[in-house]
Write a protein that holds these residues in place. Structure first.
Motif, PDB file in Angstrom:
ATOM      1  N   GLN A   1       9.356  65.079 102.616  1.00  0.00           N
ATOM      2  CA  GLN A   1       9.861  65.865 101.500  1.00  0.00           C
ATOM      3  C   GLN A   1      10.708  65.021 100.556  1.00  0.00           C
ATOM      4  OE1 GLN A   1       9.141  69.063 100.644  1.00  0.00           O
ATOM      5  NE2 GLN A   1       7.651  69.019 102.308  1.00  0.00           N
ATOM      6  N   THR A   2      11.489  64.080 101.113  1.00  0.00           N
ATOM      7  CA  THR A   2      12.306  63.215 100.265  1.00  0.00           C
ATOM      8  C   THR A   2      11.427  62.322  99.394  1.00  0.00           C
ATOM      9  OG1 THR A   2      14.057  63.209 101.942  1.00  0.00           O
ATOM     10  CG2 THR A   2      14.141  61.497 100.265  1.00  0.00           C
ATOM     11  N   ASN A   3      10.382  61.771  99.977  1.00  0.00           N
ATOM     12  CA  ASN A   3       9.470  60.921  99.197  1.00  0.00           C
ATOM     13  C   ASN A   3       8.711  61.742  98.162  1.00  0.00           C
ATOM     14  OD1 ASN A   3       8.038  58.591  98.464  1.00  0.00           O
ATOM     15  ND2 ASN A   3       6.390  59.079  99.901  1.00  0.00           N
ATOM     16  N   LYS A   4       8.385  62.986  98.498  1.00  0.00           N
ATOM     17  CA  LYS A   4       7.642  63.837  97.563  1.00  0.00           C
ATOM     18  C   LYS A   4       8.484  64.250  96.371  1.00  0.00           C
ATOM     19  CE  LYS A   4       5.167  68.265  97.423  1.00  0.00           C
ATOM     20  NZ  LYS A   4       4.741  69.452  98.224  1.00  0.00           N
ATOM     21  N   ILE A   5       9.749  64.596  96.608  1.00  0.00           N
ATOM     22  CA  ILE A   5      10.601  65.118  95.534  1.00  0.00           C
ATOM     23  C   ILE A   5      11.350  64.002  94.809  1.00  0.00           C
ATOM     24  CG2 ILE A   5      12.564  66.638  95.046  1.00  0.00           C
ATOM     25  CD1 ILE A   5      11.700  68.357  97.415  1.00  0.00           C
ATOM     26  N   CYS A   6      11.918  63.074  95.563  1.00  0.00           N
ATOM     27  CA  CYS A   6      12.744  62.027  94.962  1.00  0.00           C
ATOM     28  C   CYS A   6      11.974  60.759  94.642  1.00  0.00           C
ATOM     29  CB  CYS A   6      13.921  61.695  95.889  1.00  0.00           C
ATOM     30  SG  CYS A   6      14.967  63.118  96.315  1.00  0.00           S
ATOM     31  N   GLY A   7      10.794  60.591  95.216  1.00  0.00           N
ATOM     32  CA  GLY A   7      10.016  59.376  94.978  1.00  0.00           C
ATOM     33  C   GLY A   7      10.498  58.184  95.759  1.00  0.00           C
ATOM     34  N   CYS A   8      11.351  58.419  96.776  1.00  0.00           N
ATOM     35  CA  CYS A   8      11.871  57.332  97.593  1.00  0.00           C
ATOM     36  C   CYS A   8      12.438  57.940  98.871  1.00  0.00           C
ATOM     37  CB  CYS A   8      12.961  56.545  96.847  1.00  0.00           C
ATOM     38  SG  CYS A   8      14.379  57.575  96.376  1.00  0.00           S
TER      39      CYS A   8
END
Length: 259
Positions: A98-105
């Protein structure tokens, strides 16, 4: 252990002096920001560990769904970054995705692919906090159920201060001292078994026992009830119909004789 004073970083340790300790299975990723035992400098720390093993009966896994038994069996849930499913690994796996999906990192400690960007503390950290808080508010425990066979550790920690004056000749200048002892509380441990409280046969036996207690009913009584409700009732109806036919025949014979 002798720890150089120059190695201490208050920013990374939440303003604590010493070490963060967490007893966990080798298959799990620890979250020292959330759960840890604090071992301060210049102290003698003793940690007593007790193992807790939770198992699940094969019949419960076979006959009930995940929602009913409230646990996930082996190979029922595939995680992206972990081969072995545990509830804590499921939390970390979902948080990283979810962090990679929303924040891109993702943060530096999260599992990631080689092409995934590492979040900067100054620019993307606020986004990571928002994602983590949203996952906790979304009740992630309904998705990441406990594993059906797991081992956890309970720890009791005791700490006493070390007098440095008698040890001034043994502790180098510019160093802090700390002693940590980890031992098992008991030589053996007992496993807990998760199983169904009432199965089909248990339910039938309980119902039969209650009926026998309050109604005096037995298996023979059940057969008698079925007999009187079906065979005996049918026979009585047939006898009644035959009796009516016999009476009608006799009445017809009498009427003919009178004529």
């Amino acid at each position: 252990m002798f720890v150089p004073i120059t190695e201490h970083d208050y920013l990374c340790s939440d303003m604590l002096e010493g070490f963060k300790i967490w007893i966990h299975s080798a298959e799990e990723v620890p979250r020292l920001k959330k759960n840890f035992y604090h071992a301060a400098y210049d102290s003698d720390v003793r940690i007593s560990v007790k193992a807790n093993l939770m198992m699940t009966s094969p019949s419960l896994i076979k006959n009930y769904s995940q929602e009913q038994r409230k646990c996930i069996a082996e190979n029922e849930h595939n995680l992206v970054f972990f081969k072995r499913y545990t509830q804590r690994n499921c939390f970390v796996d979902t948080l990283a995705l979810q962090t990679n999906k929303i924040c891109g990192c993702v943060l530096f400690w999260m599992p990631r692919l080689n092409s995934t960007k590492v979040c900067s503390y100054y620019t993307e950290y606020k986004c990571v906090e928002v994602v983590e808080n949203s996952l906790h508010n979304a009740n992630l425990t309904t998705k990441c159920l406990p594993d059906c066979q797991s081992i956890t550790y309970d720890a009791e920690i005791s700490m006493s201060r070390i007098e440095l004056k008698p040890l001034k000749n043994f502790v180098p200048t510019g160093f802090r001292i700390i002693k940590i002892t980890v031992l098992f509380k008991d030589q053996q441990y007992f496993a807990s078994l998760r199983s169904e409280l009432y199965g089909t046969m248990d339910f039938m036996g309980t119902v039969g026992g209650i009926l026998s207690l309050f109604m005096g009913i037995s298996l023979l009584s059940v057969v008698e009830i079925i007999y009187f409700a079906t065979i005996r009732l049918t026979c009585n109806l047939q006898k009644r119909n035959l009796a009516k036919k016999r009476m009608l025949a006799q009445q017809n014979i009498l009427n003919r004789q009178n004529d």
